[in-house]
Write an enzyme that holds these catalytic residues in place. Structure first.
Site, PDB file in Angstrom:
ATOM      1  N   LYS A 224      43.966  50.540  48.499  1.00 54.80           N
ATOM      2  CA  LYS A 224      45.194  51.346  48.650  1.00 54.80           C
ATOM      3  C   LYS A 224      44.874  52.753  49.143  1.00 54.80           C
ATOM      4  O   LYS A 224      45.320  53.756  48.577  1.00 54.80           O
ATOM      5  CB  LYS A 224      45.976  51.393  47.332  1.00 54.80           C
ATOM      6  CG  LYS A 224      46.400  50.004  46.851  1.00 54.80           C
ATOM      7  CD  LYS A 224      47.244  50.058  45.602  1.00 54.80           C
ATOM      8  CE  LYS A 224      47.657  48.686  45.101  1.00 54.80           C
ATOM      9  NZ  LYS A 224      46.547  47.821  44.656  1.00 54.80           N
TER      10      LYS A 224
HETATM   11  O1  LIG Z   1      48.099  45.847  46.515  1.00 51.75           O
HETATM   12  C1  LIG Z   1      48.034  45.104  45.539  1.00 51.75           C
HETATM   13  O2  LIG Z   1      47.279  44.153  45.549  1.00 51.75           O
HETATM   14  C2  LIG Z   1      48.990  45.304  44.433  1.00 51.75           C
HETATM   15  C3  LIG Z   1      50.214  45.839  44.778  1.00 51.75           C
HETATM   16  C4  LIG Z   1      51.262  45.819  43.848  1.00 51.75           C
HETATM   17  O3  LIG Z   1      52.384  46.210  44.147  1.00 51.75           O
HETATM   18  N1  LIG Z   1      51.026  45.320  42.612  1.00 51.75           N
HETATM   19  C5  LIG Z   1      49.798  44.823  42.237  1.00 51.75           C
HETATM   20  O4  LIG Z   1      49.683  44.333  41.106  1.00 51.75           O
HETATM   21  N2  LIG Z   1      48.745  44.871  43.119  1.00 51.75           N
HETATM   22  C6  LIG Z   1      47.397  44.413  42.720  1.00 51.75           C
HETATM   23  O5  LIG Z   1      47.450  43.000  42.501  1.00 51.75           O
HETATM   24  C7  LIG Z   1      46.660  42.639  41.356  1.00 51.75           C
HETATM   25  C8  LIG Z   1      47.558  41.990  40.328  1.00 51.75           C
HETATM   26  O6  LIG Z   1      46.805  41.467  39.280  1.00 51.75           O
HETATM   27  P1  LIG Z   1      47.418  40.467  38.190  1.00 51.75           P
HETATM   28  O7  LIG Z   1      48.649  41.106  37.644  1.00 51.75           O
HETATM   29  O8  LIG Z   1      46.310  40.343  37.171  1.00 51.75           O
HETATM   30  O9  LIG Z   1      47.702  39.155  38.888  1.00 51.75           O
HETATM   31  C9  LIG Z   1      45.965  43.908  40.898  1.00 51.75           C
HETATM   32  O10 LIG Z   1      44.699  43.958  41.545  1.00 51.75           O
HETATM   33  C10 LIG Z   1      46.843  45.028  41.422  1.00 51.75           C
HETATM   34  O11 LIG Z   1      46.101  46.199  41.705  1.00 51.75           O
END
Ligand SMILES: O=C(O)c1cc(=O)[nH]c(=O)n1[C@@H]1O[C@H](COP(=O)(O)O)[C@@H](O)[C@H]1O
Length: 285
Positions: free
Chosen positions: A106
């Site tokens: 990001k």
């Molecule tokens: O850019 C991302 O990947 C991201 C954007 C967003 O809006 N929300 C989000 O959760 N993420 C990323 O997606 C992953 C979600 O992880 P889980 O919730 O464990 O499935 C993490 O690595 C967050 O940093």
């Protein structure tokens, strides 16, 4: 450390590889690699290369089921484990060379600094795509776009509750996230390298972003641990071809098991998740 370092460059076009992976693996699932040593199985804890070994086991157990992997850089940097991140990406390229790797960092800064972030992501870590924050505008994105084969994935409507604080502001008759979707798809995507992030926790906005962005790939985190609805996500975000989505799940897959068979437990959840996605990919005839 004994890693599978690869010295030559990694020639992959992110968008081509993604399209091939959607098709060949029959999968829109992206497995997120967010390694938290406190949640590792007991037999791995305390090993010097535990982060690499944990992630490698997950990668090798799920690579045939995914359209991409997404390591989150903070989980590596916080543990002073950037070398293990580098080795992990090299391993994915060596052992699973058709699977694109998205580095989730990001990034966002003025152009001269963005050039350094781009070198870090694409030359040091050899990622195939990078998540980027669009907040600083077009010139802050150009250094990433200069790498013609790489994917540039811009935050649009993030999955967290506070995403609404700014992304939902009215900016002259539209919401800020809608402006981002329009700007990226109509102006910044000249090279066909861009994708947008839209959280699975907001299916209404996934549909809106799909409407505004044509067939642009959408990275959709928020299923699994964050509780996003898979059916609503797929229905809102699929293209007419039944693809166009990289649906990320991290913790629900990584920590599906806590024993020595954790990678097999992860594989079972990945299989179930891929299936749960696939049943909604195509409208009923
Ligand atoms: O850019 C991302 O990947 C991201 C954007 C967003 O809006 N929300 C989000 O959760 N993420 C990323 O997606 C992953 C979600 O992880 P889980 O919730 O464990 O499935 C993490 O690595 C967050 O940093």
């Amino acid at each position: 450390m004994q890693f599978f370092a690869k010295s030559d460059d990694h020639p992959m076009n992110f968008m081509h590889a993604l399209n091939a992976a959607w098709h060949d693996r029959n999968s829109l699932l992206c497995v997120g690699l967010d390694p938290d040593p406190a949640r590792f199985p007991a037999h791995l804890r305390g090993q010097p290369d535990a982060i690499f070994n944990f992630c490698k086991a997950i990668v090798d157990a799920t690579a045939d089921l995914v359209c991409s992997f997404k390591p989150q850089i903070a989980y590596f940097a916080a543990q002073r484990a950037e070398d293990q991140l580098q080795a992990l990406i090299a391993h994915i390229h060596d052992a699973h060379p058709t699977t694109p790797v998205i580095l989730d960092a990001k990034r966002g800064d003025i152009g001269s600094t963005a050039e350094q972030y781009a070198i870090e992501a694409f030359e040091r870590f050899k990622a195939d795509a990078l998540t980027v924050n669009p907040y600083m505008g077009r010139d802050s994105i150009e250094p990433y776009l200069a790498y013609a084969d790489k994917g540039v994935i811009l935050l649009c409507r993030t999955s967290n509750p506070g995403g609404s604080d700014l992304q939902f502001l009215d900016v002259g008759g539209e919401k800020l996230y809608e402006r981002v979707a329009r700007l990226v798809s109509q102006e910044w995507n000249q090279g066909g390298q861009c994708a947008l992030v839209v959280g699975a926790t907001f299916p209404g906005e996934i549909a809106r972003v799909r409407e505004l962005s044509g067939d642009m790939p959408l990275l959709v985190p928020g299923i699994g641990a964050q509780g996003g609805d898979i059916e609503a996500t797929v229905r809102a975000g699929r293209t007419a071809h039944g693809d166009g989505l990289l649906i990320n799940s991290s913790r629900a897959i990584l920590y599906a098991g806590s024993g020595e068979d954790f990678a097999q437990a992860a594989r079972r959840v990945a299989l179930d998740t891929r299936h749960a996605i696939n049943v909604h990919r195509h409208p009923a005839p």
